[in-house]
Design a protein around this motif. Structure first.
Motif, PDB file in Angstrom:
ATOM      1  N   UNK A  35      -4.193  17.577   8.494  1.00 60.23           N
ATOM      2  CA  UNK A  35      -4.354  16.493   9.521  1.00 60.23           C
ATOM      3  C   UNK A  35      -5.692  15.779   8.721  1.00 60.23           C
ATOM      4  N   UNK A  36      -5.974  15.704   7.446  1.00 61.43           N
ATOM      5  CA  UNK A  36      -7.135  14.920   6.865  1.00 61.43           C
ATOM      6  C   UNK A  36      -6.421  13.543   6.393  1.00 61.43           C
ATOM      7  N   UNK A  37      -7.099  12.749   6.549  1.00 61.54           N
ATOM      8  CA  UNK A  37      -6.689  11.180   6.081  1.00 61.54           C
ATOM      9  C   UNK A  37      -7.729  10.881   5.109  1.00 61.54           C
ATOM     10  N   UNK A  38      -7.232  10.223   3.789  1.00 62.82           N
ATOM     11  CA  UNK A  38      -8.255   9.647   2.703  1.00 62.82           C
ATOM     12  C   UNK A  38      -7.649   8.530   2.118  1.00 62.82           C
ATOM     13  N   UNK A  39      -8.755   7.457   1.973  1.00 61.09           N
ATOM     14  CA  UNK A  39      -8.325   6.110   1.388  1.00 61.09           C
ATOM     15  C   UNK A  39      -8.956   5.979   0.014  1.00 61.09           C
ATOM     16  N   UNK A  40      -8.097   5.520  -0.917  1.00 64.03           N
ATOM     17  CA  UNK A  40      -8.274   5.637  -2.234  1.00 64.03           C
ATOM     18  C   UNK A  40      -8.091   4.272  -2.984  1.00 64.03           C
ATOM     19  N   UNK A  41      -8.994   3.949  -4.092  1.00 66.64           N
ATOM     20  CA  UNK A  41      -8.359   2.572  -4.921  1.00 66.64           C
ATOM     21  C   UNK A  41      -8.293   2.966  -6.228  1.00 66.64           C
ATOM     22  N   UNK A  42      -7.155   2.658  -6.847  1.00 65.50           N
ATOM     23  CA  UNK A  42      -6.866   3.031  -8.059  1.00 65.50           C
ATOM     24  C   UNK A  42      -7.788   2.744  -9.364  1.00 65.50           C
ATOM     25  N   UNK A 102      -2.677   5.608  -4.699  1.00 65.90           N
ATOM     26  CA  UNK A 102      -3.431   4.402  -5.129  1.00 65.90           C
ATOM     27  C   UNK A 102      -2.923   4.053  -6.498  1.00 65.90           C
ATOM     28  N   UNK A 103      -2.730   5.075  -7.448  1.00 70.39           N
ATOM     29  CA  UNK A 103      -2.191   4.959  -8.616  1.00 70.39           C
ATOM     30  C   UNK A 103      -0.814   4.474  -8.713  1.00 70.39           C
ATOM     31  N   UNK A 104       0.139   4.860  -7.695  1.00 68.72           N
ATOM     32  CA  UNK A 104       1.403   4.258  -7.682  1.00 68.72           C
ATOM     33  C   UNK A 104       1.486   3.017  -6.935  1.00 68.72           C
ATOM     34  N   UNK A 105       0.680   2.538  -6.323  1.00 68.84           N
ATOM     35  CA  UNK A 105       0.569   1.159  -5.595  1.00 68.84           C
ATOM     36  C   UNK A 105       0.359  -0.041  -6.396  1.00 68.84           C
ATOM     37  N   UNK A 130       0.768  -1.179  -0.018  1.00 70.83           N
ATOM     38  CA  UNK A 130       0.067  -0.032   0.082  1.00 70.83           C
ATOM     39  C   UNK A 130       0.906   1.274   0.023  1.00 70.83           C
ATOM     40  N   UNK A 131       0.755   2.178  -0.879  1.00 77.33           N
ATOM     41  CA  UNK A 131       1.460   3.227  -0.759  1.00 77.33           C
ATOM     42  C   UNK A 131       0.602   4.413   0.092  1.00 77.33           C
ATOM     43  N   UNK A 132       1.471   5.251   0.996  1.00 78.44           N
ATOM     44  CA  UNK A 132       1.039   6.104   1.706  1.00 78.44           C
ATOM     45  C   UNK A 132       1.800   7.391   1.411  1.00 78.44           C
ATOM     46  N   UNK A 133       1.011   8.450   1.075  1.00 78.88           N
ATOM     47  CA  UNK A 133       1.523   9.815   0.749  1.00 78.88           C
ATOM     48  C   UNK A 133       1.175  10.524   1.830  1.00 78.88           C
ATOM     49  N   UNK A 183       2.126  -4.936   3.581  1.00 80.36           N
ATOM     50  CA  UNK A 183       3.253  -4.135   3.786  1.00 80.36           C
ATOM     51  C   UNK A 183       2.833  -2.559   3.219  1.00 80.36           C
ATOM     52  N   UNK A 184       3.595  -1.624   3.272  1.00 77.76           N
ATOM     53  CA  UNK A 184       3.352  -0.315   2.923  1.00 77.76           C
ATOM     54  C   UNK A 184       4.605   0.526   2.690  1.00 77.76           C
ATOM     55  N   UNK A 185       4.437   1.602   2.027  1.00 78.51           N
ATOM     56  CA  UNK A 185       5.613   2.167   1.579  1.00 78.51           C
ATOM     57  C   UNK A 185       5.094   3.712   1.996  1.00 78.51           C
ATOM     58  N   UNK A 186       5.892   4.500   2.417  1.00 80.70           N
ATOM     59  CA  UNK A 186       5.616   5.947   2.496  1.00 80.70           C
ATOM     60  C   UNK A 186       6.222   7.007   1.922  1.00 80.70           C
TER      61      UNK A 186
END
Length: 119
Positions: free
Chosen positions: A74-81, A59-62, A15-18, A39-42
């Motif tokens: 401080x906003x958090x968002x989850x997306x699917x590519x 999501x596009x990079x993951x 999972x990519x975390x930006x 697993x994740x990558x920051x």
């Protein structure tokens, strides 16, 4: 096409975390992902944007098509590519609480492994 590391080895799926800023929210998101065993990558983006835009780019990079964005406000968002917008209900309205951030991490991982999301 999966990303390739130096030496020709494929990059492991993650999972990519930006995240625009390191801190408590980022740690909570990562803890939630980790607790689900994914697993994740920051990445730290050069241009900062809103959490939704960061999540979509992540999501596009993951290689798993799932990304999380954390913006400077401080906003958090989850997306699917494969979706044009972040996943409904998985984006904070304003600054996220630590509970929301950890749950977002859990849910990002649960999208990958295909189990029901936490509410």
């Amino acid at each position: 096409m999966p990303a390739v590391l130096e030496g020709g080895q494929p990059e492991p799926p993650a999972i990519q975390v930006m995240s625009s800023v390191a801190g408590d929210l980022e740690r909570e998101v990562l803890a939630g992902i980790e607790e689900e065993g994914v697993p994740y990558v920051v990445a730290r983006p050069r241009e900062t944007g809103g959490a939704d835009a960061l999540a979509l780019e992540a999501a596009r990079r993951s290689s798993l098509d799932v990304g999380v964005g954390i913006d400077a406000a401080g906003r958090v968002s989850v997306a699917h590519g494969l979706l044009p917008e972040p996943v409904g209900g998985l984006a904070s309205e304003g600054a996220a609480t630590s509970v929301f951030a950890r749950t977002a991490g859990h849910n990002a991982a649960r999208i990958v492994i295909g189990i029901p999301l936490r509410i």
